[in-house]
Design a protein around this motif. Structure first.
Motif, PDB file in Angstrom:
ATOM      1  N   GLU A 477       0.767  -1.018  -0.165  1.00  0.00           N
ATOM      2  CA  GLU A 477       0.037  -0.405  -0.036  1.00  0.00           C
ATOM      3  C   GLU A 477       0.698   1.257   0.075  1.00  0.00           C
ATOM      4  O   GLU A 477       1.954   1.195   1.299  1.00  0.00           O
ATOM      5  CB  GLU A 477      -1.012  -0.106   1.995  1.00  0.00           C
ATOM      6  N   ALA A 478       0.974   2.159  -0.630  1.00  0.00           N
ATOM      7  CA  ALA A 478       1.134   2.871  -0.613  1.00  0.00           C
ATOM      8  C   ALA A 478       1.049   4.316   0.035  1.00  0.00           C
ATOM      9  O   ALA A 478      -0.094   5.056   1.158  1.00  0.00           O
ATOM     10  CB  ALA A 478       1.080   4.047  -2.592  1.00  0.00           C
ATOM     11  N   ALA A 479       2.429   4.617   1.111  1.00  0.00           N
ATOM     12  CA  ALA A 479       2.523   6.003   1.700  1.00  0.00           C
ATOM     13  C   ALA A 479       2.389   6.964  -0.170  1.00  0.00           C
ATOM     14  O   ALA A 479       3.401   7.667  -0.153  1.00  0.00           O
ATOM     15  CB  ALA A 479       2.983   6.233   2.601  1.00  0.00           C
ATOM     16  N   GLU A 480       1.427   8.245   1.365  1.00  0.00           N
ATOM     17  CA  GLU A 480       1.443   9.057   0.552  1.00  0.00           C
ATOM     18  C   GLU A 480       1.342  10.460   1.174  1.00  0.00           C
ATOM     19  O   GLU A 480       0.961  10.750   2.102  1.00  0.00           O
ATOM     20  CB  GLU A 480       0.151   9.827  -0.467  1.00  0.00           C
ATOM     21  N   LEU A 481       2.064  12.046   0.396  1.00  0.00           N
ATOM     22  CA  LEU A 481       2.258  13.420   1.594  1.00  0.00           C
ATOM     23  C   LEU A 481       1.437  14.726   0.232  1.00  0.00           C
ATOM     24  O   LEU A 481       2.384  13.904  -1.423  1.00  0.00           O
ATOM     25  CB  LEU A 481       3.125  13.470   2.427  1.00  0.00           C
ATOM     26  N   GLU A 482       2.099  15.753  -0.001  1.00  0.00           N
ATOM     27  CA  GLU A 482       2.192  16.249   0.019  1.00  0.00           C
ATOM     28  C   GLU A 482       3.468  17.340  -0.511  1.00  0.00           C
ATOM     29  O   GLU A 482       3.787  17.750   1.124  1.00  0.00           O
ATOM     30  CB  GLU A 482       0.295  17.429  -0.009  1.00  0.00           C
ATOM     31  N   ALA A 483       4.140  17.881  -1.036  1.00  0.00           N
ATOM     32  CA  ALA A 483       4.857  18.463  -1.062  1.00  0.00           C
ATOM     33  C   ALA A 483       5.028  20.156  -2.286  1.00  0.00           C
ATOM     34  O   ALA A 483       4.710  20.620  -2.885  1.00  0.00           O
ATOM     35  CB  ALA A 483       6.330  17.355  -1.809  1.00  0.00           C
ATOM     36  N   CYS A 484       6.127  20.388  -1.503  1.00  0.00           N
ATOM     37  CA  CYS A 484       6.381  21.920  -2.750  1.00  0.00           C
ATOM     38  C   CYS A 484       8.255  22.880  -2.634  1.00  0.00           C
ATOM     39  O   CYS A 484       8.396  22.677  -0.809  1.00  0.00           O
ATOM     40  CB  CYS A 484       5.596  23.276  -1.681  1.00  0.00           C
ATOM     41  N   ALA A 485       8.644  22.719  -3.266  1.00  0.00           N
ATOM     42  CA  ALA A 485       9.466  22.766  -3.971  1.00  0.00           C
ATOM     43  C   ALA A 485       9.814  24.277  -3.149  1.00  0.00           C
ATOM     44  O   ALA A 485       8.945  25.090  -3.015  1.00  0.00           O
ATOM     45  CB  ALA A 485      10.107  22.975  -5.114  1.00  0.00           C
ATOM     46  N   GLY A 486      11.148  24.575  -2.720  1.00  0.00           N
ATOM     47  CA  GLY A 486      11.193  25.793  -1.941  1.00  0.00           C
ATOM     48  C   GLY A 486      11.334  27.295  -2.882  1.00  0.00           C
ATOM     49  O   GLY A 486      11.356  27.046  -4.002  1.00  0.00           O
ATOM     50  N   ALA A 487      11.070  28.256  -2.302  1.00  0.00           N
ATOM     51  CA  ALA A 487      11.003  29.532  -3.398  1.00  0.00           C
ATOM     52  C   ALA A 487      12.591  29.696  -3.925  1.00  0.00           C
ATOM     53  O   ALA A 487      13.779  29.940  -3.400  1.00  0.00           O
ATOM     54  CB  ALA A 487      10.488  30.346  -2.936  1.00  0.00           C
ATOM     55  N   ALA A 488      12.869  30.311  -5.424  1.00  0.00           N
ATOM     56  CA  ALA A 488      13.333  30.542  -5.759  1.00  0.00           C
ATOM     57  C   ALA A 488      13.932  31.870  -5.688  1.00  0.00           C
ATOM     58  O   ALA A 488      13.082  32.576  -5.191  1.00  0.00           O
ATOM     59  CB  ALA A 488      13.672  30.481  -7.313  1.00  0.00           C
ATOM     60  N   ALA A 489      14.917  32.146  -5.558  1.00  0.00           N
ATOM     61  CA  ALA A 489      15.492  33.934  -4.812  1.00  0.00           C
ATOM     62  C   ALA A 489      14.681  34.759  -6.607  1.00  0.00           C
ATOM     63  O   ALA A 489      14.529  34.522  -7.127  1.00  0.00           O
ATOM     64  CB  ALA A 489      17.555  33.906  -5.761  1.00  0.00           C
ATOM     65  N   PRO A 490      14.468  35.985  -6.157  1.00  0.00           N
ATOM     66  CA  PRO A 490      13.835  36.501  -6.934  1.00  0.00           C
ATOM     67  C   PRO A 490      14.894  36.960  -8.390  1.00  0.00           C
ATOM     68  O   PRO A 490      15.723  36.548  -7.915  1.00  0.00           O
ATOM     69  CB  PRO A 490      13.292  37.843  -6.403  1.00  0.00           C
ATOM     70  N   ALA A 491      14.463  36.945  -9.534  1.00  0.00           N
ATOM     71  CA  ALA A 491      15.092  37.520 -10.788  1.00  0.00           C
ATOM     72  C   ALA A 491      15.490  39.102 -10.712  1.00  0.00           C
ATOM     73  O   ALA A 491      14.480  39.100 -10.239  1.00  0.00           O
ATOM     74  CB  ALA A 491      14.069  36.962 -11.614  1.00  0.00           C
ATOM     75  N   VAL A 492      16.707  39.008 -10.569  1.00  0.00           N
ATOM     76  CA  VAL A 492      17.176  40.342 -11.145  1.00  0.00           C
ATOM     77  C   VAL A 492      18.027  40.374 -12.535  1.00  0.00           C
ATOM     78  O   VAL A 492      18.970  39.293 -12.699  1.00  0.00           O
ATOM     79  CB  VAL A 492      17.944  41.156 -10.107  1.00  0.00           C
ATOM     80  N   SER A 493      17.277  40.890 -13.263  1.00  0.00           N
ATOM     81  CA  SER A 493      17.617  41.812 -14.536  1.00  0.00           C
ATOM     82  C   SER A 493      19.272  41.755 -14.439  1.00  0.00           C
ATOM     83  O   SER A 493      19.961  42.933 -13.489  1.00  0.00           O
ATOM     84  CB  SER A 493      17.344  43.074 -15.285  1.00  0.00           C
TER      85      SER A 493
END
Length: 798
Positions: A477-493
Motif C-alpha cells: 500500500e502506498a504512503a502519500e503526502l503533499e510537498a512543495c519546492a522552495g522559493a527561488a531567489a527573486p530574478a534580477v536583471s
C-alpha cells in the motif's frame, strides 16, 4: 542731379554640365541702361551659342548649349554698375545610356576556360582615370587578367575564366568634374565540383550495400541534373556503372553484392555542362552471414504454483539478416543443464512457461535466431519460485519531507513491518502534479534505501509524492503526502553598476598597467564576457570575476592594446547588458626629424621637417613651430596645432638672423625639440637691386596669375584652428577670392582672409564639422585667371 543707377540683383556664379543650357542674369534700377558683357576681361560682341537679352531692368547672357570654351569669368557693366560671376563647365564621365542599361541589367555569361572581354566606351573631359574593382579591390594586370585604357574606352580582359571570376564588378570613371560608377555581374559556368564527401556506408549486409553522399558545394552555375554511381571490385581495373539518381536523391542501394567481397564506389554530379570529377569511397566489404548477438536477460512478469511468465527484448546486434524468432531455455537454480522450453523458435518476445514444479526456483534464458542460425544466449534471468503470490509488503512508515530547495524535495521513511515472511525487496517512488491524476514513476530503489531526492522541480511547485514497498507478493500500500519546492531567489536583471570611477575614455602611457574594475548585480548570477573591438581579449589580458565585481588587467600596456573594450552581462533568462569604453595607449612623442628651410616666395621662409616616429601610433599628435632671433634670445611660438609637416613664416625682416625649433605634442606632453643649427637670413635689398627689380617688373608686366605654392589639403581636430595658405604671382597683382563648395567667402565673418605680398591665407577659427569640404582660391587679373583647390577634413576630438 540725376539719380545713380545701382544693382537690384547681382550676377551669380553657376556650375553647369557640358551640353546643358546656362544663364547669367542681373537686375539694375534703371530701364535705360545699355549693358556691356565681358569674358575673362575681354569685351564680348559675338560668341557662338551666346545670346544677350534685355527685358526691362533684367539683363541676361544665355548659352543654349554649354561647351568648354564658355567656361570663364563674366562681367556686366552698364551705367554706374558693375557685377561679375563665373561659369564653371562640368564634363563628368558618361557612358551611352543604352549600353549602360544592357551592361547593368543582364549578367555577362562565359564558359570556364574561355576568354572574356568587357569593353566600356566613355566620354568626358580628360584626363579620365578608369579603374576596375572586384569585391572592393582594384584589379591589376596579372597572368590572366589585363586592364587596358585609352582616351575613349576601358577594357577588362580575362584570358581563361574560372568559377572564382564570378561576382560583382565595378567600373569607376573619374575626372575633375565627377565620378561615374558602373556595376556589372560576370557569371562563369562550368561542370559541377565533385559531390561533397566522404561517401558514407549507410548499410552493409550480405545482401546489399547502401551508400550516401552530399551535393557538391559548387554546382558550376547550372543546377545538378543527376548523379552517376559506379563501383569497382577490388583487384580489378574496370569500373561498372550501377545507375543514376535524380538530383534530389543522394543515396544509392545496390543489391547484387557477393558475400565478403570488397568494392570501391565513386559518384559524379552531372549538369548541363557535363559530369564532375568523381568522389571515391574507401574500400567497402560486403558482410558475410552472421548470427545475432545475445539479448538482455529475460524479465519475470508473474509467477504461480506451476507457471512463470517471462518477457525479453530484441538483441542490439541482429546479424546480417532479420530475426526469425527466439529459442527459450530453463534450468533449476543450482544446476548447469539448460533444457529447451519449446522445440521451434518463438516469434513473440513473451512466453508463459507451464508444467513447472511448485516450490522450485527456476532461471530462464533466450537466444535470437536468423538465417545464419541461433545466436549467443542471454544471461540468466533472476531466479523465481513457482508458487502462488504471497501477500504484498506493508505500508512504509513515517514518510516525510526532510528538506527542500527551489528545484528539489528530499523524502525519508522507515521500513514497513514484516508479516508472514513477506520481506521487502525494494521501494518504488512516484509523483504527480496537483492538476493531474496520473502518477509518474521516479525511482526504483533497493531495500537498503529509505530516502531519495526528487529533482528537476520548479520553484514553489506543489505536487504529490508516494512510496510503495516491493516484495515477491507485489507492491504494498502506498504512503502519500503533499510537498512543495522552495522559493527561488527573486530574478534580477543583469545590471552594470557604472559610477564615477569607471571612465568611458582612458589614455594610458605605454608600459603602464590597465586596470578596470566594474561592479555588477543580477540573479541568477550572470555570465561576464570581455571583448576587445568585438573579439576575444589578447592572451596577455587577465580577467577576474568574483563577489559581484569583474576586473580587466593588462600589466604592461602595448600600443596594440588601443581600442574599444566591452564588458557584457548575460543570464540564463535572456537578459543582457553591455558597457563599452575606449582605451588609447600613448607616450610622450619622439622628436621630429631634420628641419629644412626654403625661400619659396620672396620675403618668406618655409619650414619643413621629417615627421616624428610617433606618428605611427599616435592619432592625436600635432606640431608647434617656434623661432628666436639670436642664439640666446627667448623662443616665440609661430604656429601651434599643426597637423602636417610644413609651416610658412611670412613676416621675415631682411638682414635679421632667425633660428627655428619644432616640437611634437600630444595629450601627455611635448617631445624634445628639433632645431636648426645655422641661422636663416634674408639679405637687405640694396639700391642697385631696386633699380634692377623695376626693370624686371617692366619686362614681366601683364603676366597672368600663377600659383607658386598651391593649396594643400588639411586634416584637423574639431575646435582647433586651421590655416590654409598658398603663394600667388602675376601682374597686375591678382584679385583673390576664396570659395567653399562654390560659395563665396568674402563676406562670411567666420573666415579670416589675408594677402601679404602674394602669400594668401584663409584662417578658420574653432573648426566644426560644417567647415569640412572643398576650398578653392581664385586669382584673377586683366590677363587671366588661375585656381587652386584643397580639401579640409575634420576628425572628432577624442
Amino acid at each position: 542731379s540725376v539719380p545713380r543707377c545701382y544693382l537690384n540683383k547681382q550676377l551669380a556664379t553657376v556650375r553647369v554640365l557640358k551640353g546643358d543650357p546656362a544663364e547669367l542674369s542681373c537686375t539694375v534700377s534703371k530701364d535705360n541702361v545699355t549693358g556691356t558683357w565681358f569674358k575673362d576681361g575681354l569685351k564680348l560682341t559675338s560668341m557662338d551659342g551666346v545670346v544677350f537679352e534685355k527685358k526691362g531692368l533684367v539683363h541676361k547672357l544665355i548659352i543654349n548649349k554649354v561647351e568648354d570654351i564658355h567656361a570663364g569669368k563674366y562681367r556686366f557693366e552698364g551705367g554706374d554698375v558693375k557685377t561679375e560671376a563665373s561659369i564653371f563647365v562640368e564634363d563628368p564621365p558618361q557612358v551611352d545610356k543604352v549600353l549602360l542599361k544592357n551592361l547593368t541589367s543582364v549578367p555577362t555569361v562565359a564558359k570556364a576556360g574561355e576568354g572574356v572581354k568587357l569593353r566600356i566606351p566613355f566620354e568626358g573631359r580628360g584626363p579620365i582615370r578608369a579603374a576596375w574593382l572586384k569585391d572592393r579591390m582594384e584589379l591589376g594586370d596579372d597572368s590572366r587578367i589585363r586592364v587596358d585604357k585609352t582616351d575613349t574606352c576601358t577594357t577588362l580582359s580575362i584570358s581563361s575564366c574560372n568559377r572564382k571570376d564570378c561576382g560583382d564588378y565595378k567600373v569607376r570613371l573619374k575626372n575633375d568634374s565627377g565620378i561615374l560608377e558602373i556595376n556589372l555581374k560576370l557569371m562563369v559556368i562550368d561542370k559541377p565540383q565533385p559531390p561533397a564527401g566522404p561517401i558514407k556506408i549507410v548499410e552493409s549486409s550480405a545482401d546489399n550495400i547502401t551508400i550516401q553522399w552530399k551535393p557538391p558545394k559548387d554546382d558550376g552555375g547550372k543546377p545538378v541534373q543527376r548523379y552517376l554511381v559506379e563501383r569497382q571490385q577490388v583487384g580489378r581495373n574496370d569500373w561498372e556503372t550501377l545507375g543514376e539518381t535524380p538530383r534530389s536523391c543522394t543515396s544509392f542501394t545496390m543489391s547484387k553484392v557477393e558475400e565478403e567481397m570488397s568494392y570501391f564506389f565513386r559518384v559524379r554530379a552531372v549538369n548541363a555542362e557535363g559530369a564532375s570529377d568523381a568522389l571515391e569511397s574507401g574500400e567497402v566489404k560486403a558482410a558475410g552471414k552472421a548470427s545475432p548477438g545475445a539479448p538482455d536477460p529475460p524479465e519475470i512478469i508473474s509467477a504461480s504454483r506451476d507457471t512463470i511468465t517471462i518477457s525479453w527484448k530484441a538483441p542490439r546486434k541482429t546479424g546480417t539478416s532479420q530475426i526469425k524468432g527466439y529459442m527459450v531455455q530453463k534450468r533449476k537454480k543450482g544446476t548447469v543443464t539448460w533444457l529447451p522450453v519449446t522445440n521451434v523458435p518463438v516469434k513473440d518476445k513473451k512466453l508463459k512457461v507451464t508444467s513447472l514444479k511448485k516450490g522450485v526456483q527456476y532461471e530462464f534464458r533466450v537466444a535470437a535466431v536468423n538465417a545464419a542460425g541461433a545466436g549467443q544466449p542471454s544471461d540468466p534471468s533472476e531466479p523465481t519460485f513457482a508458487w502462488d503470490p504471497t501477500k504484498s509488503a506493508g505500508q512504509v512508515q513515517d514518510l516525510k519531507v526532510s528538506s527542500s530547495d527551489s528545484t528539489s524535495v528530499t523524502l525519508t521513511w522507515n521500513r514497513p513491518e514484516v508479516q508472514d515472511g513477506n520481506y521487502v525487496k525494494g521501494y518504488e517512488v512516484e509523483m504527480r502534479p496537483c492538476n493531474s491524476l496520473s502518477w509518474t514513476k521516479c525511482f526504483t530503489l533497493p531495500a537498503e534505501s529509505t530516502s531519495c531526492r526528487v529533482q528537476g522541480l520548479q520553484a514553489r511547485e506543489k505536487l504529490f509524492l508516494r512510496v510503495r514497498a516491493l516484495s515477491d507478493g507485489g507492491p504494498g500500500e502506498a504512503a502519500e503526502l503533499e510537498a512543495c519546492a522552495g522559493a527561488a531567489a527573486p530574478a534580477v536583471s543583469p545590471r552594470l553598476l557604472i559610477d564615477d570611477t569607471v571612465k568611458s575614455f582612458l589614455v594610458i602611457k605605454a608600459g603602464n598597467p590597465i586596470r578596470v574594475k566594474i561592479r555588477f548585480e543580477g540573479s541568477p548570477e550572470p555570465v561576464v564576457t570581455w571583448l576587445k573591438d568585438g573579439f576575444p581579449l589578447p592572451s596577455h589580458a587577465a580577467v577576474s570575476t568574483e563577489d559581484g565585481t569583474t576586473q580587466l588587467l593588462l600589466r604592461a600596456a602595448e600600443f596594440s592594446d588601443s581600442g574599444t573594450y566591452t564588458v557584457e552581462l548575460e543570464n540564463g533568462l535572456g537578459k543582457r547588458e553591455t558597457f563599452s569604453f575606449q582605451v588609447q595607449i600613448t607616450d610622450i612623442p619622439q622628436p621630429p626629424g631634420a628641419i629644412r628651410l626654403e625661400e619659396n616666395v620672396p620675403g618668406t621662409v618655409t619650414v619643413t621637417w621629417d615627421p616624428t616616429a610617433s606618428e605611427n601610433w599616435e592619432k592625436n599628435l600635432y606640431y608647434t613651430v617656434l623661432k628666436r632671433e639670436s642664439q640666446k634670445g627667448p623662443w616665440h611660438v609661430l604656429g601651434d596645432l599643426i597637423y602636417n609637416n610644413k609651416f610658412t613664416f611670412t613676416r621675415v625682416v631682411p638682414g635679421r638672423d632667425y633660428y627655428f625649433r619644432v616640437v611634437a605634442k600630444n595629450d601627455l606632453g611635448a617631445s624634445d625639440p628639433s632645431e636648426t643649427v645655422q641661422p636663416w637670413r634674408i639679405r637687405k635689398t640694396k639700391a642697385e637691386f631696386r633699380v634692377k627689380a623695376q626693370k624686371y617688373r617692366g619686362v614681366n608686366q601683364n603676366q597672368p596669375p600663377r600659383f607658386l605654392v598651391p593649396l594643400k589639403s588639411h586634416v584637423v581636430v574639431t575646435g582647433s584652428e586651421c590655416r590654409m595658405s598658398c603663394a600667388v604671382g602675376g601682374h597686375p597683382p591678382p584679385k583673390i577670392t576664396w570659395y567653399k563648395d562654390s560659395r563665396d567667402l568674402s563676406r562670411d565673418p567666420n573666415y579670416f582672409c589675408t594677402n601679404d605680398f602674394g602669400v594668401c591665407s584663409l584662417v578658420v577659427l574653432g573648426v566644426t564639422k560644417q567647415d569640412e569640404g572643398e576650398y578653392m582660391l581664385e586669382a584673377s587679373n586683366e590677363v587671366g585667371r588661375a585656381f587652386s583647390k584643397a580639401f579640409l577634413a575634420i576628425k572628432g576630438n577624442l
